[in-house]
Design a protein around this motif. Structure first.
Motif, PDB file in Angstrom:
ATOM      1  N   LEU A 125       4.528  30.586 -24.958  1.00 38.37           N
ATOM      2  CA  LEU A 125       3.779  31.819 -25.181  1.00 38.37           C
ATOM      3  C   LEU A 125       4.222  32.472 -26.491  1.00 38.37           C
ATOM      4  O   LEU A 125       5.386  32.391 -26.855  1.00 38.37           O
ATOM      5  CB  LEU A 125       4.019  32.784 -24.016  1.00 38.37           C
ATOM      6  N   PRO A 126       3.301  33.133 -27.193  1.00 30.94           N
ATOM      7  CA  PRO A 126       1.867  33.288 -26.917  1.00 30.94           C
ATOM      8  C   PRO A 126       1.001  32.233 -27.598  1.00 30.94           C
ATOM      9  O   PRO A 126      -0.209  32.391 -27.693  1.00 30.94           O
ATOM     10  CB  PRO A 126       1.584  34.666 -27.504  1.00 30.94           C
ATOM     11  N   GLN A 127       1.621  31.162 -28.077  1.00 29.85           N
ATOM     12  CA  GLN A 127       0.854  30.142 -28.800  1.00 29.85           C
ATOM     13  C   GLN A 127      -0.176  29.456 -27.910  1.00 29.85           C
ATOM     14  O   GLN A 127      -1.213  28.998 -28.390  1.00 29.85           O
ATOM     15  CB  GLN A 127       1.803  29.090 -29.394  1.00 29.85           C
ATOM     16  N   LYS A 128       0.111  29.368 -26.610  1.00 26.27           N
ATOM     17  CA  LYS A 128      -0.814  28.746 -25.668  1.00 26.27           C
ATOM     18  C   LYS A 128      -1.091  29.700 -24.510  1.00 26.27           C
ATOM     19  O   LYS A 128      -0.283  30.574 -24.207  1.00 26.27           O
ATOM     20  CB  LYS A 128      -0.228  27.438 -25.112  1.00 26.27           C
ATOM     21  N   ARG A 129      -2.235  29.509 -23.863  1.00 28.29           N
ATOM     22  CA  ARG A 129      -2.543  30.231 -22.624  1.00 28.29           C
ATOM     23  C   ARG A 129      -2.375  29.250 -21.466  1.00 28.29           C
ATOM     24  O   ARG A 129      -2.916  28.139 -21.487  1.00 28.29           O
ATOM     25  CB  ARG A 129      -3.964  30.790 -22.650  1.00 28.29           C
ATOM     26  N   ILE A 130      -1.639  29.659 -20.450  1.00 28.35           N
ATOM     27  CA  ILE A 130      -1.408  28.815 -19.280  1.00 28.35           C
ATOM     28  C   ILE A 130      -2.483  29.100 -18.233  1.00 28.35           C
ATOM     29  O   ILE A 130      -2.754  30.260 -17.904  1.00 28.35           O
ATOM     30  CB  ILE A 130      -0.014  29.079 -18.685  1.00 28.35           C
ATOM     31  N   VAL A 131      -3.107  28.050 -17.709  1.00 30.48           N
ATOM     32  CA  VAL A 131      -4.066  28.162 -16.606  1.00 30.48           C
ATOM     33  C   VAL A 131      -3.540  27.298 -15.463  1.00 30.48           C
ATOM     34  O   VAL A 131      -3.382  26.081 -15.618  1.00 30.48           O
ATOM     35  CB  VAL A 131      -5.478  27.716 -17.029  1.00 30.48           C
ATOM     36  N   ALA A 132      -3.251  27.941 -14.326  1.00 27.93           N
ATOM     37  CA  ALA A 132      -2.553  27.267 -13.230  1.00 27.93           C
ATOM     38  C   ALA A 132      -3.338  27.310 -11.932  1.00 27.93           C
ATOM     39  O   ALA A 132      -4.051  28.281 -11.646  1.00 27.93           O
ATOM     40  CB  ALA A 132      -1.181  27.918 -13.021  1.00 27.93           C
ATOM     41  N   PHE A 133      -3.192  26.254 -11.135  1.00 25.88           N
ATOM     42  CA  PHE A 133      -3.636  26.240  -9.743  1.00 25.88           C
ATOM     43  C   PHE A 133      -2.412  26.492  -8.870  1.00 25.88           C
ATOM     44  O   PHE A 133      -1.378  25.838  -9.028  1.00 25.88           O
ATOM     45  CB  PHE A 133      -4.264  24.891  -9.383  1.00 25.88           C
ATOM     46  N   THR A 171      -7.029  29.807 -28.874  1.00 24.81           N
ATOM     47  CA  THR A 171      -5.769  29.683 -28.139  1.00 24.81           C
ATOM     48  C   THR A 171      -5.790  28.422 -27.282  1.00 24.81           C
ATOM     49  O   THR A 171      -6.544  28.352 -26.307  1.00 24.81           O
ATOM     50  CB  THR A 171      -5.535  30.912 -27.233  1.00 24.81           C
ATOM     51  N   PRO A 172      -4.997  27.411 -27.604  1.00 26.61           N
ATOM     52  CA  PRO A 172      -4.953  26.195 -26.778  1.00 26.61           C
ATOM     53  C   PRO A 172      -4.566  26.522 -25.341  1.00 26.61           C
ATOM     54  O   PRO A 172      -3.747  27.418 -25.092  1.00 26.61           O
ATOM     55  CB  PRO A 172      -3.873  25.344 -27.459  1.00 26.61           C
ATOM     56  N   VAL A 173      -5.153  25.808 -24.398  1.00 26.22           N
ATOM     57  CA  VAL A 173      -4.890  26.049 -22.978  1.00 26.22           C
ATOM     58  C   VAL A 173      -3.949  24.978 -22.438  1.00 26.22           C
ATOM     59  O   VAL A 173      -4.174  23.781 -22.625  1.00 26.22           O
ATOM     60  CB  VAL A 173      -6.200  26.066 -22.167  1.00 26.22           C
ATOM     61  N   GLN A 174      -2.906  25.429 -21.760  1.00 29.71           N
ATOM     62  CA  GLN A 174      -1.922  24.546 -21.144  1.00 29.71           C
ATOM     63  C   GLN A 174      -2.115  24.557 -19.628  1.00 29.71           C
ATOM     64  O   GLN A 174      -1.916  25.590 -18.986  1.00 29.71           O
ATOM     65  CB  GLN A 174      -0.508  25.014 -21.479  1.00 29.71           C
ATOM     66  N   PRO A 175      -2.519  23.434 -19.011  1.00 32.68           N
ATOM     67  CA  PRO A 175      -2.674  23.421 -17.550  1.00 32.68           C
ATOM     68  C   PRO A 175      -1.319  23.460 -16.847  1.00 32.68           C
ATOM     69  O   PRO A 175      -0.290  23.064 -17.413  1.00 32.68           O
ATOM     70  CB  PRO A 175      -3.393  22.097 -17.287  1.00 32.68           C
ATOM     71  N   ALA A 176      -1.331  23.945 -15.605  1.00 32.03           N
ATOM     72  CA  ALA A 176      -0.095  24.032 -14.823  1.00 32.03           C
ATOM     73  C   ALA A 176      -0.412  23.967 -13.338  1.00 32.03           C
ATOM     74  O   ALA A 176      -1.506  24.339 -12.896  1.00 32.03           O
ATOM     75  CB  ALA A 176       0.652  25.323 -15.140  1.00 32.03           C
ATOM     76  N   LEU A 177       0.556  23.498 -12.562  1.00 33.51           N
ATOM     77  CA  LEU A 177       0.524  23.579 -11.103  1.00 33.51           C
ATOM     78  C   LEU A 177       1.615  24.553 -10.684  1.00 33.51           C
ATOM     79  O   LEU A 177       2.760  24.441 -11.129  1.00 33.51           O
ATOM     80  CB  LEU A 177       0.762  22.207 -10.473  1.00 33.51           C
ATOM     81  N   ASN A 214      -0.568  16.056 -17.429  1.00 37.78           N
ATOM     82  CA  ASN A 214       0.027  16.689 -18.616  1.00 37.78           C
ATOM     83  C   ASN A 214       0.130  18.199 -18.426  1.00 37.78           C
ATOM     84  O   ASN A 214      -0.158  18.993 -19.334  1.00 37.78           O
ATOM     85  CB  ASN A 214      -0.787  16.369 -19.872  1.00 37.78           C
ATOM     86  N   ALA A 215       0.525  18.581 -17.220  1.00 34.99           N
ATOM     87  CA  ALA A 215       0.606  19.992 -16.846  1.00 34.99           C
ATOM     88  C   ALA A 215       2.063  20.409 -16.665  1.00 34.99           C
ATOM     89  O   ALA A 215       2.950  19.579 -16.438  1.00 34.99           O
ATOM     90  CB  ALA A 215      -0.165  20.237 -15.546  1.00 34.99           C
ATOM     91  N   LEU A 216       2.291  21.708 -16.756  1.00 35.52           N
ATOM     92  CA  LEU A 216       3.587  22.273 -16.410  1.00 35.52           C
ATOM     93  C   LEU A 216       3.685  22.378 -14.893  1.00 35.52           C
ATOM     94  O   LEU A 216       2.673  22.397 -14.189  1.00 35.52           O
ATOM     95  CB  LEU A 216       3.740  23.669 -17.009  1.00 35.52           C
ATOM     96  N   LEU A 217       4.911  22.486 -14.391  1.00 34.31           N
ATOM     97  CA  LEU A 217       5.132  22.808 -12.986  1.00 34.31           C
ATOM     98  C   LEU A 217       5.851  24.144 -12.901  1.00 34.31           C
ATOM     99  O   LEU A 217       6.854  24.365 -13.593  1.00 34.31           O
ATOM    100  CB  LEU A 217       5.975  21.737 -12.296  1.00 34.31           C
ATOM    101  N   PHE A 218       5.322  25.041 -12.077  1.00 30.41           N
ATOM    102  CA  PHE A 218       6.018  26.272 -11.712  1.00 30.41           C
ATOM    103  C   PHE A 218       6.430  26.152 -10.254  1.00 30.41           C
ATOM    104  O   PHE A 218       5.632  25.711  -9.418  1.00 30.41           O
ATOM    105  CB  PHE A 218       5.111  27.496 -11.862  1.00 30.41           C
ATOM    106  N   ILE A 219       7.658  26.529  -9.939  1.00 33.95           N
ATOM    107  CA  ILE A 219       8.044  26.658  -8.540  1.00 33.95           C
ATOM    108  C   ILE A 219       8.103  28.146  -8.224  1.00 33.95           C
ATOM    109  O   ILE A 219       8.636  28.940  -9.002  1.00 33.95           O
ATOM    110  CB  ILE A 219       9.381  25.964  -8.228  1.00 33.95           C
ATOM    111  N   ASP A 220       7.507  28.520  -7.102  1.00 30.92           N
ATOM    112  CA  ASP A 220       7.418  29.925  -6.713  1.00 30.92           C
ATOM    113  C   ASP A 220       8.307  30.165  -5.502  1.00 30.92           C
ATOM    114  O   ASP A 220       8.326  29.361  -4.563  1.00 30.92           O
ATOM    115  CB  ASP A 220       5.973  30.287  -6.379  1.00 30.92           C
ATOM    116  N   ILE A 221       9.042  31.277  -5.528  1.00 39.37           N
ATOM    117  CA  ILE A 221      10.003  31.573  -4.468  1.00 39.37           C
ATOM    118  C   ILE A 221       9.618  32.852  -3.735  1.00 39.37           C
ATOM    119  O   ILE A 221       9.494  33.919  -4.340  1.00 39.37           O
ATOM    120  CB  ILE A 221      11.428  31.700  -5.041  1.00 39.37           C
TER     121      ILE A 221
END
Length: 382
Positions: A125-133, A171-177, A214-221
């Motif tokens: 951030l802020p170079q990319k926008r993250i879009v996550a499911f 703004t390039p979009v970065q996918p994420a789970l 080619n997505a990021l992973l977020f773990i949510d607590i």
């Protein structure tokens, strides 16, 4: 505002049998409204009747300190237009009518763009926008991540990424789970903590899906009655990877109140968030990683207390994510009151495929969300 929640309820003894776990998850998954409806003005919310004037929001400014060394305006919209007076030729500023959360002057009064450390090499951030499911593959009722089979889910994510890229080509979009790796529970369980830690094998599986896309992973607590200082370190094995990031959910941090998850909305103080960002900072230095992204969910005023005391560090990029569901006008009001009015660093916005539309309202489009000021740089779909 209270809301009902049926989380995953799995007895610890069942964790030894993966098939049993999956069956129980499918039978006892939580509702899609895990973040609850956005509160109205009568319930300490930011929005009341659509026809009534929106009450003035207190302007809270972030502390100025030596840690703020550079100013970035990557997410702010342009403010105002000028027009010539037809009779005199004198210039006059045109009065633009904004929806709640869109007014650049209000954002500026609140302290946007915030002064924060210059991005380190490898920053997202802020170079990319993250879009996550968001969700959990063991329940179809916790969000898009688990609602569909893996291939269909990734296909749908790709479609949403394309829509956001078309809405903002600059703004390039970065996918994420965004995986819920610790799930709050309605029962105490054998540990008495009202939370369940998802088996590492499931977490590893979802990490593999993220790599495939080619997505990021977020773990949510979701801590329940546990302490984030106890739960977070067990995920070092995963967070030491440069493409794994973190989300924490104040709604389900209920140590202070002692209430069961789903019966009351929880809270995190700035001190808790500072612990988490400090822990991530240490991981970045220990493993020589690019900065981590930390997503903090928020949809009520008390969801985050003493926000002005949150420390912004070069090694951690903090996103305050407006994650309540409701009609478009109510979501905008809450973004204004709970995210814009208390600047931290970056902003996020959650969209619910089902709960935002279940009362006949439509889902906000990417272009509509991008009218918010500051523009959300993290987008989450549940």
């Amino acid at each position: 505002m209270k809301h009902l929640l049926r989380n995953i309820r799995v007895k610890p003894k069942n964790l030894v049998l993966p098939v049993t776990v999956i069956l129980l998850f499918s039978l006892a998954g939580c509702k899609n409204d895990r973040s609850g409806p956005l509160p109205s003005a009568d319930n300490n919310g930011s929005a009341g009747d659509k026809s009534a004037p929106v009450p003035a929001t207190a302007v809270l400014r972030p502390n100025s300190s030596s840690r703020h060394v550079a100013t970035f305006d990557a997410m702010s919209s342009q403010s105002g237009n000028s027009a010539k007076n037809g009779s005199s030729g004198a210039k006059a500023v045109s009065k633009i009518k904004y929806n709640a959360g869109e007014d650049p002057d209000f954002a500026k009064q609140c302290g946007w763009p915030v002064k924060c450390p210059a991005p380190l090499p490898g920053s997202i951030l802020p170079q990319k926008r993250i879009v996550a499911f968001y969700g959990n593959p063991l329940s179809k009722r916790m969000g898009a991540l688990g609602e569909y089979p893996k291939d269909e889910m990734l296909r749908r994510l790709k479609v949403e990424v394309g829509r956001w890229q078309a809405a903002d080509p600059s703004t390039p979009v970065q996918p994420a789970l965004h995986l819920i790796a610790v799930v709050a529970q309605g029962e105490a369980g054998t540990a008495g903590k009202y939370r369940m830690i998802i088996p590492d094998a499931i977490v590893t599986q979802v990490y593999g899906w993220a790599k495939e896309a080619n997505a990021l992973l977020f773990i949510d607590i979701q801590t329940g009655h546990d302490d984030i200082r106890t739960v977070l370190p067990r995920f070092e094995w995963l967070l030491k990877n440069q493409d794994v990031h973190l989300g924490i959910d104040p709604e389900f941090n209920l140590i202070k109140s002692g209430a069961k998850p789903g019966k009351k909305i929880g809270t995190y103080d700035a001190a808790d968030i500072n612990y988490v960002s400090g822990y991530l900072k240490d991981l970045v230095k220990k493993y020589n990683l690019p900065p981590k992204v930390l997503v903090v969910h928020r949809f009520t005023k008390n969801g985050v207390t003493n926000a002005r005391n949150i420390i912004v560090r070069p090694e951690v990029q903090i996103v305050l994510n407006m994650d309540g569901w409701g009609a478009p006008w109510l979501k905008r009001d809450s973004y204004k009151s709970y995210v814009v009015a208390e600047p931290v660093q970056f902003t996020g916005f959650k969209l619910f495929f089902h709960n935002d539309t279940k009362k006949g309202d439509r889902l906000l489009t990417p272009k509509e969300v991008l009218r918010l000021n500051p523009k959300p740089i993290y987008i989450q779909y549940q």
